[in-house]
Structures are given as C-alpha cells and as structure tokens.
Enzyme design. Structure first.
Site, PDB file in Angstrom:
ATOM      1  N   ASP A  97      12.981  93.167  78.667  1.00  0.00           N
ATOM      2  CA  ASP A  97      13.074  93.565  77.259  1.00  0.00           C
ATOM      3  C   ASP A  97      13.472  95.040  77.117  1.00  0.00           C
ATOM      4  O   ASP A  97      14.496  95.362  76.544  1.00  0.00           O
ATOM      5  CB  ASP A  97      11.759  93.254  76.512  1.00  0.00           C
ATOM      6  CG  ASP A  97      10.521  93.841  77.186  1.00  0.00           C
ATOM      7  OD1 ASP A  97      10.650  94.490  78.241  1.00  0.00           O
ATOM      8  OD2 ASP A  97       9.412  93.655  76.645  1.00  0.00           O
ATOM      9  N   ASP A 100      11.914 101.600  80.248  1.00  0.00           N
ATOM     10  CA  ASP A 100      11.441 102.891  79.737  1.00  0.00           C
ATOM     11  C   ASP A 100      11.379 103.876  80.908  1.00  0.00           C
ATOM     12  O   ASP A 100      12.371 104.531  81.229  1.00  0.00           O
ATOM     13  CB  ASP A 100      10.075 102.653  79.077  1.00  0.00           C
ATOM     14  CG  ASP A 100       9.483 103.879  78.418  1.00  0.00           C
ATOM     15  OD1 ASP A 100      10.193 104.887  78.292  1.00  0.00           O
ATOM     16  OD2 ASP A 100       8.305 103.843  78.019  1.00  0.00           O
ATOM     17  N   LYS A 128      15.822 102.518  77.122  1.00  0.00           N
ATOM     18  CA  LYS A 128      15.177 103.675  76.462  1.00  0.00           C
ATOM     19  C   LYS A 128      15.081 104.788  77.500  1.00  0.00           C
ATOM     20  O   LYS A 128      14.259 104.740  78.399  1.00  0.00           O
ATOM     21  CB  LYS A 128      13.787 103.242  75.978  1.00  0.00           C
ATOM     22  CG  LYS A 128      13.072 104.290  75.170  1.00  0.00           C
ATOM     23  CD  LYS A 128      11.929 103.705  74.368  1.00  0.00           C
ATOM     24  CE  LYS A 128      10.691 103.481  75.172  1.00  0.00           C
ATOM     25  NZ  LYS A 128       9.536 103.079  74.348  1.00  0.00           N
ATOM     26  N   PHE A 149       8.443 103.786  70.074  1.00  0.00           N
ATOM     27  CA  PHE A 149       7.835 102.531  70.500  1.00  0.00           C
ATOM     28  C   PHE A 149       8.347 101.408  69.610  1.00  0.00           C
ATOM     29  O   PHE A 149       8.158 101.425  68.389  1.00  0.00           O
ATOM     30  CB  PHE A 149       6.307 102.622  70.449  1.00  0.00           C
ATOM     31  CG  PHE A 149       5.664 101.493  71.192  1.00  0.00           C
ATOM     32  CD1 PHE A 149       5.543 101.535  72.574  1.00  0.00           C
ATOM     33  CD2 PHE A 149       5.214 100.374  70.524  1.00  0.00           C
ATOM     34  CE1 PHE A 149       4.979 100.480  73.280  1.00  0.00           C
ATOM     35  CE2 PHE A 149       4.641  99.308  71.212  1.00  0.00           C
ATOM     36  CZ  PHE A 149       4.525  99.368  72.595  1.00  0.00           C
ATOM     37  N   LEU A 150       9.014 100.420  70.220  1.00  0.00           N
ATOM     38  CA  LEU A 150       9.679  99.357  69.464  1.00  0.00           C
ATOM     39  C   LEU A 150       8.874  98.061  69.489  1.00  0.00           C
ATOM     40  O   LEU A 150       8.234  97.745  70.502  1.00  0.00           O
ATOM     41  CB  LEU A 150      11.075  99.101  70.038  1.00  0.00           C
ATOM     42  CG  LEU A 150      12.001 100.316  70.130  1.00  0.00           C
ATOM     43  CD1 LEU A 150      13.364  99.909  70.658  1.00  0.00           C
ATOM     44  CD2 LEU A 150      12.168 100.996  68.778  1.00  0.00           C
ATOM     45  N   ASP A 156       5.781  93.559  71.644  1.00  0.00           N
ATOM     46  CA  ASP A 156       4.491  93.607  70.948  1.00  0.00           C
ATOM     47  C   ASP A 156       3.875  95.009  70.924  1.00  0.00           C
ATOM     48  O   ASP A 156       4.291  95.913  71.652  1.00  0.00           O
ATOM     49  CB  ASP A 156       3.488  92.691  71.653  1.00  0.00           C
ATOM     50  CG  ASP A 156       2.938  93.317  72.923  1.00  0.00           C
ATOM     51  OD1 ASP A 156       3.758  93.813  73.740  1.00  0.00           O
ATOM     52  OD2 ASP A 156       1.716  93.359  73.104  1.00  0.00           O
TER      53      ASP A 156
HETATM   54  P1  5GP Z   1       8.592 100.901  82.212  1.00  0.00           P
HETATM   55  O1  5GP Z   1       7.941 100.432  83.481  1.00  0.00           O
HETATM   56  O2  5GP Z   1      10.099 100.947  82.290  1.00  0.00           O
HETATM   57  O3  5GP Z   1       8.017 102.209  81.739  1.00  0.00           O
HETATM   58  O4  5GP Z   1       8.168  99.910  81.093  1.00  0.00           O
HETATM   59  C1  5GP Z   1       8.661  98.647  81.004  1.00  0.00           C
HETATM   60  C2  5GP Z   1       7.773  97.767  80.170  1.00  0.00           C
HETATM   61  O5  5GP Z   1       6.961  98.511  79.247  1.00  0.00           O
HETATM   62  C3  5GP Z   1       8.611  96.871  79.312  1.00  0.00           C
HETATM   63  O6  5GP Z   1       8.854  95.658  79.987  1.00  0.00           O
HETATM   64  C4  5GP Z   1       7.763  96.666  78.092  1.00  0.00           C
HETATM   65  O7  5GP Z   1       6.908  95.575  78.291  1.00  0.00           O
HETATM   66  C5  5GP Z   1       6.956  97.925  77.982  1.00  0.00           C
HETATM   67  N1  5GP Z   1       7.556  98.847  77.003  1.00  0.00           N
HETATM   68  C6  5GP Z   1       8.254  99.978  77.239  1.00  0.00           C
HETATM   69  N2  5GP Z   1       8.664 100.546  76.097  1.00  0.00           N
HETATM   70  C7  5GP Z   1       8.244  99.726  75.110  1.00  0.00           C
HETATM   71  C8  5GP Z   1       8.393  99.750  73.685  1.00  0.00           C
HETATM   72  O8  5GP Z   1       8.997 100.624  73.071  1.00  0.00           O
HETATM   73  N3  5GP Z   1       7.815  98.717  72.992  1.00  0.00           N
HETATM   74  C9  5GP Z   1       7.154  97.705  73.613  1.00  0.00           C
HETATM   75  N4  5GP Z   1       6.635  96.757  72.833  1.00  0.00           N
HETATM   76  N5  5GP Z   1       6.989  97.645  74.954  1.00  0.00           N
HETATM   77  C10 5GP Z   1       7.545  98.647  75.687  1.00  0.00           C
END
Ligand code: 5GP
Length: 172
Positions: A97, A100, A128, A149-150, A156
């Site tokens: 999805d 980040d 992102k 934060f989306l 969710d």
């Molecule tokens: P990362 O490991 O890249 O920091 O985070 C990945 C996971 O964090 C994504 O699969 C998602 O589940 C969650 N996440 C990161 N940013 C967002 C956001 O803006 N909104 C939501 N709902 N989940 C996020």
C-alpha cells in the site's frame, strides 16, 4: 475530531491502478507471475490491480506490520503470515500500500529472495519519501507524496477508515 483532507479521488485512483496494471501486463507477458499482497493495507489495491491485469497470475499474501495504533513506525517488522505458494523460479511482485521508511519492504524483499524466485519486484500504491531510511527501488508506483498519514482505500488508522473509496490525509 480528526480531520480528513481529500488526497486522491476514487476515479483518479482507478486510472492510476489501470495504468500500472497495463505496464505490468506488458512487462510480465508469458512469465509466471505471483502477486504477493501485504496485509492488511494492500487488500483493496491488490484486488483492483489484479482485475485490471490482462495476464494470468497467482495471488498470495503476507502479513507484515511495523505500526501499532500509532502513526509512526516502530521500526520493528513482524511477519505474522508467510506465503503458501511455492515461488521458486517464479517472478514475484510485492504489492504494497505505502512505502514510508522502506523498512517493511526491505525485510519482505529479503524474505522472498530467500525462497529462490526468478525475480522480486515491487508495486506500491503510494511512495511516501520524506522518512525513507533504506535504499529500495519501487519498480511500479501509482502516486508520490512527501509526508502525511493517509487513510482510505484499504489504509487504516487503528483499523478505521479502510472502507473509504477515496484516500485522505488524516489530521489528528
Ligand atoms: P515502512 O516500513 O515503509 O515505514 O511502512 C510501511 C507500512 O506502514 C505500510 O505498509 C503501511 O501499512 C504503514 N504506513 C506507512 N505510512 C502510512 C500511512 O500514511 N497511512 C497508513 N494507514 N499506513 C501507513
């Protein structure tokens, strides 16, 4: 009350998903493609993406999480569901999805590579970039944002908002 600010409308999301599905269908023509959806957030994106593809695919899911009920990453990845499908010598496309920090994706790429697939690539709904901590290449992405934060379209906040058809910036 949290405020929801519209980021992407349903129709725009559909156009982006159709366009990325068109590229994937062409790139993986005559190959054995396995889509690996990252639960729970990617379930809506994966189901729309799969229905726009014009090539046969197999589908499986992993459940990886780094977020509790907060909006900032704990940095620790927990894999509570591994895949069932044998991906040895197959082409794997991770369907995520949001990328980040990139920590979840890096962890998943390592996990899937350990299963000896032919290739591992990544398709993300949202890229992102502001907080990226690892160098990870997104082979396909639908939309880029700097921060925020989306929620909505599967995404969710504490299990709320996943059902919304549009994507919003959640302001707490
Ligand atoms: P990362 O490991 O890249 O920091 O985070 C990945 C996971 O964090 C994504 O699969 C998602 O589940 C969650 N996440 C990161 N940013 C967002 C956001 O803006 N909104 C939501 N709902 N989940 C996020």
């Amino acid at each position: 009350m949290p405020e929801l600010v519209l980021v992407l409308k349903k129709d725009d999301i559909e156009k982006m998903v159709a366009s990325v599905a068109h590229r994937i269908s062409s790139d993986y023509k005559d190959r054995e493609l396995v889509l690996i959806g990252v639960l729970k957030g990617a379930f809506v994106f994966l189901s729309d993406l799969a229905r726009h593809l014009t090539i046969p695919v197999k589908i499986d899911f992993v459940n990886a999480s780094s977020y509790g009920s907060d909006t900032t990453s704990s940095g620790e990845i927990h894999l509570s569901r591994e895949i069932d499908i044998d991906v040895k010598d197959k082409d794997v496309l991770i369907v995520e999805d949001i990328v980040d920090t990139g920590l979840t994706l890096t962890y998943l790429i390592d996990y899937l590579k350990s299963l000896n697939p032919r290739s591992v690539k990544v398709c993300a709904l949202i890229d992102k970039h502001e907080r990226r901590k690892t160098k990870c290449n997104l082979d396909y992405s639908c939309h880029e944002v700097d921060k925020g934060f989306l929620v909505g379209y599967g995404l969710d906040y504490s299990e709320d908002y996943r059902h919304l058809p549009d994507i919003y910036h959640l302001k707490l």
